[in-house]
Write a protein that holds these residues in place. Sequence first.
Motif, PDB file in Angstrom:
ATOM      1  N   MET A 117       2.579 -12.977   2.158  1.00 54.85           N
ATOM      2  CA  MET A 117       1.324 -13.151   1.426  1.00 54.85           C
ATOM      3  C   MET A 117       0.422 -11.940   1.606  1.00 54.85           C
ATOM      4  SD  MET A 117      -1.575 -16.054   2.089  1.00 54.85           S
ATOM      5  CE  MET A 117      -3.121 -16.075   1.172  1.00 54.85           C
ATOM      6  N   LYS A 118       0.262 -11.502   2.853  1.00 52.17           N
ATOM      7  CA  LYS A 118      -0.598 -10.357   3.138  1.00 52.17           C
ATOM      8  C   LYS A 118      -0.007  -9.076   2.556  1.00 52.17           C
ATOM      9  CE  LYS A 118      -3.807  -7.841   5.228  1.00 52.17           C
ATOM     10  NZ  LYS A 118      -3.411  -6.543   4.634  1.00 52.17           N
ATOM     11  N   TRP A 119       1.282  -8.876   2.727  1.00 57.45           N
ATOM     12  CA  TRP A 119       1.906  -7.628   2.304  1.00 57.45           C
ATOM     13  C   TRP A 119       1.856  -7.460   0.790  1.00 57.45           C
ATOM     14  CZ3 TRP A 119       4.197  -4.094   5.732  1.00 57.45           C
ATOM     15  CH2 TRP A 119       4.791  -2.980   5.110  1.00 57.45           C
ATOM     16  N   PHE A 120       2.194  -8.529   0.075  1.00 55.72           N
ATOM     17  CA  PHE A 120       2.279  -8.449  -1.380  1.00 55.72           C
ATOM     18  C   PHE A 120       1.009  -8.936  -2.081  1.00 55.72           C
ATOM     19  CE2 PHE A 120       6.821  -8.780  -0.118  1.00 55.72           C
ATOM     20  CZ  PHE A 120       7.228  -7.542  -0.595  1.00 55.72           C
ATOM     21  N   ARG A 121      -0.022  -9.200  -1.281  1.00 55.43           N
ATOM     22  CA  ARG A 121      -1.336  -9.589  -1.810  1.00 55.43           C
ATOM     23  C   ARG A 121      -1.268 -10.855  -2.664  1.00 55.43           C
ATOM     24  NH1 ARG A 121      -1.290  -3.861  -3.006  1.00 55.43           N
ATOM     25  NH2 ARG A 121      -2.474  -2.690  -1.452  1.00 55.43           N
ATOM     26  N   TRP A 122      -0.514 -11.835  -2.177  1.00 55.73           N
ATOM     27  CA  TRP A 122      -0.480 -13.121  -2.877  1.00 55.73           C
ATOM     28  C   TRP A 122      -1.820 -13.833  -2.718  1.00 55.73           C
ATOM     29  CZ3 TRP A 122       4.717 -15.184  -0.465  1.00 55.73           C
ATOM     30  CH2 TRP A 122       5.781 -14.453  -1.000  1.00 55.73           C
ATOM     31  N   ALA A 165      -2.527  -9.425   9.623  1.00 51.11           N
ATOM     32  CA  ALA A 165      -3.214  -8.198   9.201  1.00 51.11           C
ATOM     33  C   ALA A 165      -3.233  -7.175  10.332  1.00 51.11           C
ATOM     34  CB  ALA A 165      -4.635  -8.530   8.748  1.00 51.11           C
ATOM     35  N   SER A 166      -3.514  -7.623  11.548  1.00 44.82           N
ATOM     36  CA  SER A 166      -3.533  -6.723  12.701  1.00 44.82           C
ATOM     37  C   SER A 166      -2.156  -6.126  12.948  1.00 44.82           C
ATOM     38  CB  SER A 166      -4.019  -7.478  13.941  1.00 44.82           C
ATOM     39  OG  SER A 166      -3.862  -6.702  15.115  1.00 44.82           O
ATOM     40  N   PHE A 167      -1.121  -6.950  12.869  1.00 40.51           N
ATOM     41  CA  PHE A 167       0.232  -6.464  13.130  1.00 40.51           C
ATOM     42  C   PHE A 167       0.668  -5.468  12.060  1.00 40.51           C
ATOM     43  CE2 PHE A 167       4.851  -6.733  12.660  1.00 40.51           C
ATOM     44  CZ  PHE A 167       5.247  -6.393  13.939  1.00 40.51           C
ATOM     45  N   GLN A 168       0.368  -5.764  10.802  1.00 41.19           N
ATOM     46  CA  GLN A 168       0.764  -4.841   9.738  1.00 41.19           C
ATOM     47  C   GLN A 168       0.049  -3.506   9.865  1.00 41.19           C
ATOM     48  OE1 GLN A 168       0.580  -6.618   5.819  1.00 41.19           O
ATOM     49  NE2 GLN A 168       2.043  -8.208   6.330  1.00 41.19           N
ATOM     50  N   GLU A 169      -1.187  -3.511  10.319  1.00 41.78           N
ATOM     51  CA  GLU A 169      -1.891  -2.258  10.553  1.00 41.78           C
ATOM     52  C   GLU A 169      -1.178  -1.427  11.620  1.00 41.78           C
ATOM     53  OE1 GLU A 169      -5.830  -3.413  11.545  1.00 41.78           O
ATOM     54  OE2 GLU A 169      -6.372  -3.985   9.492  1.00 41.78           O
ATOM     55  N   THR A 170      -0.632  -2.109  12.643  1.00 41.42           N
ATOM     56  CA  THR A 170       0.138  -1.412  13.669  1.00 41.42           C
ATOM     57  C   THR A 170       1.372  -0.755  13.061  1.00 41.42           C
ATOM     58  OG1 THR A 170      -0.610  -2.928  15.404  1.00 41.42           O
ATOM     59  CG2 THR A 170       1.413  -1.679  15.843  1.00 41.42           C
ATOM     60  N   LEU A 171       2.067  -1.485  12.181  1.00 38.16           N
ATOM     61  CA  LEU A 171       3.240  -0.923  11.509  1.00 38.16           C
ATOM     62  C   LEU A 171       2.852   0.304  10.683  1.00 38.16           C
ATOM     63  CD1 LEU A 171       5.239  -4.025  10.190  1.00 38.16           C
ATOM     64  CD2 LEU A 171       5.712  -2.640  12.208  1.00 38.16           C
ATOM     65  N   PHE A 172       1.773   0.190   9.921  1.00 38.49           N
ATOM     66  CA  PHE A 172       1.360   1.302   9.063  1.00 38.49           C
ATOM     67  C   PHE A 172       1.044   2.544   9.889  1.00 38.49           C
ATOM     68  CE2 PHE A 172      -0.512  -2.097   6.023  1.00 38.49           C
ATOM     69  CZ  PHE A 172       0.766  -2.415   5.589  1.00 38.49           C
ATOM     70  N   PRO A 232       0.816  -1.204   0.000  1.00 41.18           N
ATOM     71  CA  PRO A 232       0.000   0.000   0.000  1.00 41.18           C
ATOM     72  C   PRO A 232       0.856   1.263   0.000  1.00 41.18           C
ATOM     73  CG  PRO A 232      -0.884  -1.586   1.533  1.00 41.18           C
ATOM     74  CD  PRO A 232       0.407  -2.144   1.035  1.00 41.18           C
ATOM     75  N   VAL A 233       0.447   2.238  -0.773  1.00 38.92           N
ATOM     76  CA  VAL A 233       1.217   3.476  -0.916  1.00 38.92           C
ATOM     77  C   VAL A 233       0.881   4.416   0.235  1.00 38.92           C
ATOM     78  CG1 VAL A 233       1.612   5.498  -2.359  1.00 38.92           C
ATOM     79  CG2 VAL A 233       1.284   3.255  -3.418  1.00 38.92           C
ATOM     80  N   ASP A 245       5.835  -9.193  20.804  1.00 37.58           N
ATOM     81  CA  ASP A 245       4.488  -9.071  20.248  1.00 37.58           C
ATOM     82  C   ASP A 245       3.925 -10.463  19.998  1.00 37.58           C
ATOM     83  OD1 ASP A 245       2.150  -8.556  18.623  1.00 37.58           O
ATOM     84  OD2 ASP A 245       2.971  -6.548  18.310  1.00 37.58           O
ATOM     85  N   PRO A 246       2.938 -10.893  20.798  1.00 43.61           N
ATOM     86  CA  PRO A 246       2.371 -12.239  20.642  1.00 43.61           C
ATOM     87  C   PRO A 246       1.732 -12.475  19.284  1.00 43.61           C
ATOM     88  CG  PRO A 246       1.731 -11.278  22.760  1.00 43.61           C
ATOM     89  CD  PRO A 246       2.351 -10.187  21.950  1.00 43.61           C
ATOM     90  N   ARG A 247       1.415 -11.420  18.550  1.00 40.50           N
ATOM     91  CA  ARG A 247       0.783 -11.606  17.245  1.00 40.50           C
ATOM     92  C   ARG A 247       1.721 -12.240  16.228  1.00 40.50           C
ATOM     93  NH1 ARG A 247      -1.394  -5.614  16.263  1.00 40.50           N
ATOM     94  NH2 ARG A 247       0.672  -5.250  17.182  1.00 40.50           N
ATOM     95  N   ILE A 248       3.036 -12.182  16.468  1.00 45.49           N
ATOM     96  CA  ILE A 248       3.960 -12.769  15.499  1.00 45.49           C
ATOM     97  C   ILE A 248       4.491 -14.121  15.992  1.00 45.49           C
ATOM     98  CG2 ILE A 248       4.562 -10.460  14.688  1.00 45.49           C
ATOM     99  CD1 ILE A 248       7.288 -10.762  15.943  1.00 45.49           C
ATOM    100  N   ARG A 249       3.707 -14.770  16.848  1.00 44.12           N
ATOM    101  CA  ARG A 249       4.078 -16.095  17.362  1.00 44.12           C
ATOM    102  C   ARG A 249       3.894 -17.175  16.291  1.00 44.12           C
ATOM    103  NH1 ARG A 249      -1.176 -15.142  18.999  1.00 44.12           N
ATOM    104  NH2 ARG A 249      -2.650 -16.866  18.684  1.00 44.12           N
TER     105      ARG A 249
END
Length: 315
Positions: free
Chosen positions: A272-277, A237-244, A4-5, A189-193
């Motif tokens: 997969m999520k990041w590059f929309r595979w 998806a939740s973790f990447q939203e935190t990064l954004f 995402p830009v 971060d438990p989300r990346i377990r």
Amino acid sequence: MSTPVFGAATCHRPRLIILIRHGESESNRDKTINQHTPNHLIPLTENGWKQSRQVGIDLLRVLNLDNYDLVDELEKRYATPNEPTKKLPLKGYSRQNKKRDSTVVFYTSPYKRTRQTLKGILDVFDDYNELNSGVEIREEERYQPCGRSKFAQWYPPTCPSGYYENKNTQDPNGVYADNQFILYRVKDDPRIREQDFGNFQQVNSMQDVMKKRSIYGHFFYRFQEGESAADVYDRVASFQETLFRYFERTNKKPRDVVVLVTHGIYCRVFLMKWFRWTYEEFESFTNVPNGSMIVMEFNETTDAYELRTELPKWC
């Protein structure tokens, strides 16, 4: 491949986002340990500790540093010729030495094997900082992944639980002002377990389950009392939203590099999520080797991240 830009004027995107799979664990070597040891408490093997230090060297090599001769010295110090780590090839990546990488943020899964892997990586970083800047780093100031009982202890004690940073090792008089000192922060971060495979796992029954998964499909198959990779996708998806959100906060200091110390399946689902595979594309890739590194680099021309690591695929 794109992501995402973000508005360039309001966004602090790190130059690199790097995924690291933990070193070899006792479970990777002997599955019977899963019958009596909780998955989150499984430690590294001796070889896994060697891999953690080697991936620390590999990580330094992709950073913009001012002294790569020191990295060569450290690699000789930690060399493991008998059990070399399987490195994933990089394509289209070259260091940009215009600006030194000074701030690295590590996110780690709270599992013992990932924390221990991070410990090996940070020991290498601490050695580089000490040799390059001349500032001695005391043992009690180093990252300690496991304290008393099952809880981690963090230095300094005033930091929030699950948070560590090495900024207190800075020299207030600026002795190393002209020499690079890599500042880093660590966040649990438990989300990346790891993907949950259930609780204690009987080897014979898990062998049957794995056969069923290979037929059903790795992405949608859900383990009894556990997760499917599709469930992991929701955590990603939740973790990447935190990064954004962090990238968009102009009141925060920019991060030069973000590193996730995590697990094999999580790495693939993250990409997969990041590059929309599609899930078919996900299914085409195998786990990366223990102690290996995946590099995503921000391309200012395309305003997007590009995958620089060639991933292994099923034959």
